[in-house]
Scaffold this motif. Structure first.
Motif, PDB file in Angstrom:
ATOM      1  N   SER A  97     -23.541  14.029  40.850  1.00  0.00           N
ATOM      2  CA  SER A  97     -24.805  14.390  41.483  1.00  0.00           C
ATOM      3  C   SER A  97     -24.548  15.524  42.487  1.00  0.00           C
ATOM      4  N   ARG A  98     -25.616  16.111  43.018  1.00  0.00           N
ATOM      5  CA  ARG A  98     -25.490  17.278  43.899  1.00  0.00           C
ATOM      6  C   ARG A  98     -24.520  16.972  45.043  1.00  0.00           C
ATOM      7  N   GLY A  99     -23.749  17.972  45.412  1.00  0.00           N
ATOM      8  CA  GLY A  99     -22.747  17.788  46.467  1.00  0.00           C
ATOM      9  C   GLY A  99     -21.481  17.119  45.942  1.00  0.00           C
ATOM     10  N   GLY A 100     -21.377  16.996  44.613  1.00  0.00           N
ATOM     11  CA  GLY A 100     -20.313  16.197  44.006  1.00  0.00           C
ATOM     12  C   GLY A 100     -18.915  16.796  44.047  1.00  0.00           C
ATOM     13  N   SER A 101     -18.758  18.033  44.520  1.00  0.00           N
ATOM     14  CA  SER A 101     -17.382  18.562  44.642  1.00  0.00           C
ATOM     15  C   SER A 101     -16.575  17.732  45.628  1.00  0.00           C
ATOM     16  N   ASP A 102     -17.271  17.100  46.572  1.00  0.00           N
ATOM     17  CA  ASP A 102     -16.576  16.194  47.505  1.00  0.00           C
ATOM     18  C   ASP A 102     -15.885  15.069  46.738  1.00  0.00           C
ATOM     19  N   ILE A 103     -16.544  14.605  45.667  1.00  0.00           N
ATOM     20  CA  ILE A 103     -15.961  13.514  44.866  1.00  0.00           C
ATOM     21  C   ILE A 103     -14.725  14.039  44.129  1.00  0.00           C
ATOM     22  N   GLY A 129     -14.701  21.975  41.658  1.00  0.00           N
ATOM     23  CA  GLY A 129     -15.297  20.665  41.920  1.00  0.00           C
ATOM     24  C   GLY A 129     -16.492  20.418  41.016  1.00  0.00           C
ATOM     25  N   PHE A 130     -17.112  19.245  41.171  1.00  0.00           N
ATOM     26  CA  PHE A 130     -18.464  18.965  40.658  1.00  0.00           C
ATOM     27  C   PHE A 130     -18.572  18.544  39.195  1.00  0.00           C
ATOM     28  N   TYR A 131     -17.572  18.833  38.335  1.00  0.00           N
ATOM     29  CA  TYR A 131     -17.794  18.490  36.921  1.00  0.00           C
ATOM     30  C   TYR A 131     -16.542  17.954  36.232  1.00  0.00           C
ATOM     31  N   GLY A 154     -20.785  27.549  38.619  1.00  0.00           N
ATOM     32  CA  GLY A 154     -20.542  28.100  39.958  1.00  0.00           C
ATOM     33  C   GLY A 154     -19.165  27.696  40.446  1.00  0.00           C
ATOM     34  N   GLU A 155     -18.824  26.419  40.253  1.00  0.00           N
ATOM     35  CA  GLU A 155     -17.510  25.917  40.667  1.00  0.00           C
ATOM     36  C   GLU A 155     -16.423  26.542  39.797  1.00  0.00           C
ATOM     37  N   TYR A 156     -16.711  26.641  38.488  1.00  0.00           N
ATOM     38  CA  TYR A 156     -15.726  27.216  37.565  1.00  0.00           C
ATOM     39  C   TYR A 156     -15.339  28.633  38.021  1.00  0.00           C
ATOM     40  N   ILE A 182     -29.858  32.146  48.402  1.00  0.00           N
ATOM     41  CA  ILE A 182     -29.892  31.078  47.380  1.00  0.00           C
ATOM     42  C   ILE A 182     -28.459  30.707  46.973  1.00  0.00           C
ATOM     43  N   LYS A 183     -28.189  29.396  46.937  1.00  0.00           N
ATOM     44  CA  LYS A 183     -26.871  28.921  46.519  1.00  0.00           C
ATOM     45  C   LYS A 183     -26.651  29.255  45.048  1.00  0.00           C
ATOM     46  N   VAL A 184     -25.409  29.562  44.686  1.00  0.00           N
ATOM     47  CA  VAL A 184     -25.130  29.904  43.288  1.00  0.00           C
ATOM     48  C   VAL A 184     -25.527  28.759  42.342  1.00  0.00           C
ATOM     49  N   THR A 185     -25.299  27.512  42.759  1.00  0.00           N
ATOM     50  CA  THR A 185     -25.673  26.388  41.882  1.00  0.00           C
ATOM     51  C   THR A 185     -27.184  26.403  41.594  1.00  0.00           C
ATOM     52  N   ASP A 186     -27.974  26.736  42.611  1.00  0.00           N
ATOM     53  CA  ASP A 186     -29.423  26.797  42.371  1.00  0.00           C
ATOM     54  C   ASP A 186     -29.773  27.958  41.436  1.00  0.00           C
ATOM     55  N   VAL A 229     -12.676  23.599  45.047  1.00  0.00           N
ATOM     56  CA  VAL A 229     -13.724  24.444  45.622  1.00  0.00           C
ATOM     57  C   VAL A 229     -15.113  24.144  45.055  1.00  0.00           C
ATOM     58  N   SER A 230     -16.100  24.437  45.892  1.00  0.00           N
ATOM     59  CA  SER A 230     -17.510  24.394  45.477  1.00  0.00           C
ATOM     60  C   SER A 230     -17.928  25.777  45.003  1.00  0.00           C
ATOM     61  N   ALA A 231     -19.136  25.874  44.507  1.00  0.00           N
ATOM     62  CA  ALA A 231     -19.722  27.177  44.173  1.00  0.00           C
ATOM     63  C   ALA A 231     -20.133  27.876  45.461  1.00  0.00           C
ATOM     64  N   PRO A 232     -20.183  29.221  45.462  1.00  0.00           N
ATOM     65  CA  PRO A 232     -20.606  29.913  46.690  1.00  0.00           C
ATOM     66  C   PRO A 232     -21.980  29.435  47.177  1.00  0.00           C
TER      67      PRO A 232
HETATM   68  N1  ASP Z   1     -22.384  23.169  43.911  1.00  0.00           N
HETATM   69  C1  ASP Z   1     -22.844  21.825  43.765  1.00  0.00           C
HETATM   70  C2  ASP Z   1     -24.118  21.633  44.583  1.00  0.00           C
HETATM   71  O1  ASP Z   1     -24.651  22.576  45.126  1.00  0.00           O
HETATM   72  C3  ASP Z   1     -21.807  20.818  44.099  1.00  0.00           C
HETATM   73  C4  ASP Z   1     -21.169  20.941  45.457  1.00  0.00           C
HETATM   74  O2  ASP Z   1     -21.326  21.942  46.136  1.00  0.00           O
HETATM   75  O3  ASP Z   1     -20.504  20.003  45.859  1.00  0.00           O
HETATM   76  O4  ASP Z   1     -24.607  20.535  44.659  1.00  0.00           O
END
Ligand code: ASP
Length: 439
Positions: free
Chosen positions: A183-189, A169-171, A115-117, A48-52, A37-40
């Protein structure tokens, strides 16, 4: 039994309601055993995204030594999700411990990863699944690259005997033992890494769109939906700005031939897009598969008579960029001209001047010119190699739209043609190429 890994993006985690829909999707197929999962993300435009919010926590921490104000917003998001879902978990204690560690670690990556945690902790309770912390199973090496072998082993060991597991995801963990993010969006990785580690039959990536479109729908109304993409096409399109999936997600799965399926959490019945090895690729009869563009590149054009016979010329030019730590995107060349193209973010703070001086000094060109504000547009498709006249059609479409190509680069695999145009012509150019090949 074949197992599936499914990754859910930020909008799929945005509130309790969507998380319940996610649970329904997961439980509707018993082979969906591993969830990432990603962060909300945003609940509505302007949210605002939780990561931000977490990056703001780090800023506040740096400025004031505490992050009470920014973390209060993160706290409210998670407390309301848990309340909405009516989950039997003490989220307040988990949040208190998270904030304590945030202050202790004083690291931007650590802050961003929370956020992911937290999202994964909640999802694990919602599904009655085991939470596996990626701090313990995803490893980076000294160079900051993923340590694949160590990671895959750790993940497959961690899931042994488990019925269902949820991963944030992400870390992962850096070589120095501290938390490090992609890098940003890294939960896909992360999703792709877990898929590779458990040898999944498919890596499902659930997002808020029904897959890839032949171009950005903000530029062309209702562009054609892409059913199948090869890994290579996906990489080219994602790298050049098609924003559906992180471009680095293909590397872990490609080696193991695991297909990626992009699906829409909000329209699960939609077919989505399959990303598959070229051996399984079913051409849809199109010459071009998709078109994507990215703005803000810098081009340095170098001319020198007899450049072609000067041994080591290109290497010397590239060494100048290497000294400045600038990654080069393209090197279009002629007999006595060559250009280097790189992202303009690397041309700041006197770097560009140092690069120009370095090139003048090291290769003594006749002419050196810089073009800034260049957009690169990639037209991508396996169909292009077998059809004559594709580039003629592409350039005719650009000419009819009155767009000047500042540079042209066609890879030798004929998978893509990249053109450089002025930033302000980017959308017009994508639209002209789209209409030439799809209308
Ligand atoms: N939460 C992180 C971001 O906003 C990673 C992700 O969503 O994949 O970049």
């Amino acid at each position: 039994m074949a197992v599936k890994v499914c990754k859910f993006g930020g909008t799929s985690m945005a509130d309790g309601n969507v998380m319940n829909a996610v649970k329904k999707i997961i439980l509707s197929d018993e082979s969906r055993k591993y969830v990432v999962v990603s962060a909300p993300g945003k609940r509505f435009s302007g949210d605002i995204k939780v990561t931000d919010l977490l990056y703001s926590c780090y800023d506040e921490l740096k400025r004031t030594g505490s992050c009470d104000a920014a973390f209060a917003k993160v706290r409210t998001r998670f407390e309301s999700i848990v309340k909405e879902l009516n989950l039997p978990m003490d989220i307040t204690s988990i949040l208190n411990e998270t904030q304590r560690r945030l202050v202790e670690e004083k690291s931007e990556d650590f802050a961003a990863s929370r956020g992911e945690y937290l999202s994964a902790r909640v999802m694990a309770v919602l599904l009655g699944a085991t939470f596996i912390d990626c701090e313990d199973v995803v490893f980076f090496n000294e160079e900051g690259q993923l340590d694949g072998e160590k990671t895959y082993k750790a993940i497959s060991k961690a899931v042994e005997g488990l019925d269902m597991a949820v991963f944030p995801g992400f870390y992962g963990k850096a070589a120095n033992g501290r938390v490090k993010t992609f890098s940003r969006g890294g939960s896909d990785i992360t999703g792709a890494i877990v898929a590779r580690a458990v040898n999944a039959s498919v890596y499902e990536n659930w997002t808020d769109v029904s897959g890839f479109l032949a171009c950005d729908p903000r530029i062309v109304d209702n562009p054609r939906h892409i059913k199948n993409l090869s890994y290579k096409e996906l990489f080219e399109l994602s790298y050049m700005g098609a924003n559906v999936l992180h471009s680095d997600s293909i590397f872990p799965v490609r080696k193991a031939n695991i297909p990626i399926l992009i699906k829409n959490t909000f329209r699960p019945e939609d077919e989505g897009t399959s990303i598959i090895p070229i051996s399984q690729y079913k051409p849809e009869g199109n010459i071009v598969t998709g078109i994507a563009g990215k703005k803000n590149f810098t081009v340095i054009l170098i001319e020198k008579t007899h450049m072609n016979s000067e041994i080591g010329f290109v290497r010397k030019v590239l060494s100048v960029l290497e000294r400045e730590n600038i990654p080069v995107e393209h090197i279009p060349s002629g007999i006595d001209t060559m250009s280097v193209v790189f992202d303009s973010k690397y041309a700041k703070d006197y770097k560009l001047e140092r690069v120009i001086d370095g090139i003048k000094n090291d290769v003594e060109p006749d002419i050196i010119r810089v073009m800034e504000n260049v957009a690169l547009i990639a037209t991508v498709g396996h169909g292009m190699s077998s059809s004559i006249g594709t580039s003629a059609r592409l350039f005719k479409a650009m000419a009819q739209a009155n767009i000047n190509a500042k540079l042209i680069d066609q890879g030798s695999s004929e998978l893509s043609i990249t053109v450089g145009v002025r930033n302000e012509d980017c959308e017009k150019c994508i639209s002209a190429i789209y209409h030439e090949f799809f209308s």
